[in-house]
Design a protein around this motif. Sequence first.
Motif, PDB file in Angstrom:
ATOM      1  N   ALA A 143      11.154  43.368   9.280  1.00 36.70           N
ATOM      2  CA  ALA A 143      10.796  44.547  10.078  1.00 36.70           C
ATOM      3  C   ALA A 143       9.324  44.514  10.457  1.00 36.70           C
ATOM      4  O   ALA A 143       8.948  44.801  11.604  1.00 36.70           O
ATOM      5  CB  ALA A 143      11.121  45.819   9.305  1.00 36.70           C
ATOM      6  N   VAL A 144       8.462  44.170   9.503  1.00 37.28           N
ATOM      7  CA  VAL A 144       7.024  44.091   9.774  1.00 37.28           C
ATOM      8  C   VAL A 144       6.736  42.998  10.799  1.00 37.28           C
ATOM      9  O   VAL A 144       5.950  43.190  11.741  1.00 37.28           O
ATOM     10  CB  VAL A 144       6.239  43.841   8.472  1.00 37.28           C
ATOM     11  N   ASP A 145       7.387  41.838  10.636  1.00 39.74           N
ATOM     12  CA  ASP A 145       7.164  40.726  11.563  1.00 39.74           C
ATOM     13  C   ASP A 145       7.594  41.104  12.986  1.00 39.74           C
ATOM     14  O   ASP A 145       6.931  40.745  13.967  1.00 39.74           O
ATOM     15  CB  ASP A 145       7.943  39.491  11.099  1.00 39.74           C
ATOM     16  N   GLU A 146       8.713  41.817  13.103  1.00 36.63           N
ATOM     17  CA  GLU A 146       9.205  42.207  14.428  1.00 36.63           C
ATOM     18  C   GLU A 146       8.233  43.153  15.126  1.00 36.63           C
ATOM     19  O   GLU A 146       7.958  43.014  16.323  1.00 36.63           O
ATOM     20  CB  GLU A 146      10.581  42.860  14.288  1.00 36.63           C
ATOM     21  N   VAL A 147       7.695  44.127  14.371  1.00 30.01           N
ATOM     22  CA  VAL A 147       6.754  45.076  14.963  1.00 30.01           C
ATOM     23  C   VAL A 147       5.443  44.380  15.298  1.00 30.01           C
ATOM     24  O   VAL A 147       4.835  44.653  16.345  1.00 30.01           O
ATOM     25  CB  VAL A 147       6.529  46.275  14.027  1.00 30.01           C
ATOM     26  N   CYS A 148       5.002  43.472  14.444  1.00 26.48           N
ATOM     27  CA  CYS A 148       3.777  42.724  14.735  1.00 26.48           C
ATOM     28  C   CYS A 148       3.938  41.911  16.018  1.00 26.48           C
ATOM     29  O   CYS A 148       3.009  41.819  16.830  1.00 26.48           O
ATOM     30  CB  CYS A 148       3.428  41.805  13.565  1.00 26.48           C
ATOM     31  N   ALA A 149       5.113  41.327  16.204  1.00 27.84           N
ATOM     32  CA  ALA A 149       5.368  40.565  17.428  1.00 27.84           C
ATOM     33  C   ALA A 149       5.303  41.473  18.649  1.00 27.84           C
ATOM     34  O   ALA A 149       4.788  41.092  19.707  1.00 27.84           O
ATOM     35  CB  ALA A 149       6.723  39.877  17.341  1.00 27.84           C
ATOM     36  N   LEU A 150       5.824  42.687  18.506  1.00 30.30           N
ATOM     37  CA  LEU A 150       5.751  43.659  19.596  1.00 30.30           C
ATOM     38  C   LEU A 150       4.301  43.999  19.921  1.00 30.30           C
ATOM     39  O   LEU A 150       3.888  44.007  21.085  1.00 30.30           O
ATOM     40  CB  LEU A 150       6.514  44.921  19.209  1.00 30.30           C
TER      41      LEU A 150
END
Length: 308
Positions: free
Chosen positions: A113-120
């Motif tokens: 979840a953290v990685d996905e938001v960071c990518a965003l």
Amino acid sequence: MTETTLHHRAEAVRRFNRFYTQHIGVLHEFLQKSPFSLTEVRVLRELTQGTVSTATELARTLGLDSGYLSRLLTSFERRQLITRRQSEADARQSLLELTPAGRAAYAPLEVAAVDEVCALLKGLSVAGQEQLIAAMRVIERLLGRGPARAAVSLRAPRGGDYGWLVHRQALLFGAEYGADMGFEAFAAQEMAEFSRRHDHERAMCWIAEQQETVVGAAFVAALSERAARMRLLYVEPESRGHGIGTLLVTQCISFAQQAGYDTLTLTTCGVLNDGERVFERAGFRCVSTEPERRFGRNLIAQTWERKL
């Protein structure tokens, strides 16, 4: 507000909901490949945080139906993700705790979840990231259940605050009191004068923040050698009635006293009824009232004064 205007705004909210729901679906690509539903992940996260300990607290925090939550917890228990033990304080309640297997099951979901938001966020500039987070905070404050209970802090202005305050107050006074663009010119002039002549020993500005969002402001500047004036006091509509105006006025009085002024004055346009109650409780008295045409309206100019 007309029904047509309200309808257009409702459609704007629905459009945002569709956009955000679709976006969240993309962000949860990893979740879609896991054995857990979104609700199950939310429950696991709350138990990981240790902020809740019973099913009753969990249901209240997440807004879940108690029957549905009970079935979900039974499933977790069967899969050995949680344990339950009777509360010593209340035999009707069971204390919930994640097992090592439960924490191990949740850990990769949190990382993903953290990685996905960071990518965003990496797709936005630094300024864009800050604008996005600020907009999210405004939504939280306006739609949250308990913004009035959140702590309020006062800080000094930062770069961009003066211009933003002119913009925000012009919008509010136009919407609430029918002020024309003359008010924006007045506020800009007041702000520019304060910025040019700012003497930290004789003048000060405070920005009120709640949940990292600006909810009010007030200025004090010299009117004469012995008198100070409070300027451009305002509180956001959704934050009124919870002591923020009183906090700002009290801060202005305290500063004026420490700066050695004998009196503190302010001028209103006779439309801030809630403000008048704040002024009276703080020891101000109305010393003059005069009708005038200003900001496209017929107003009653009031001068308030407090001896220090």
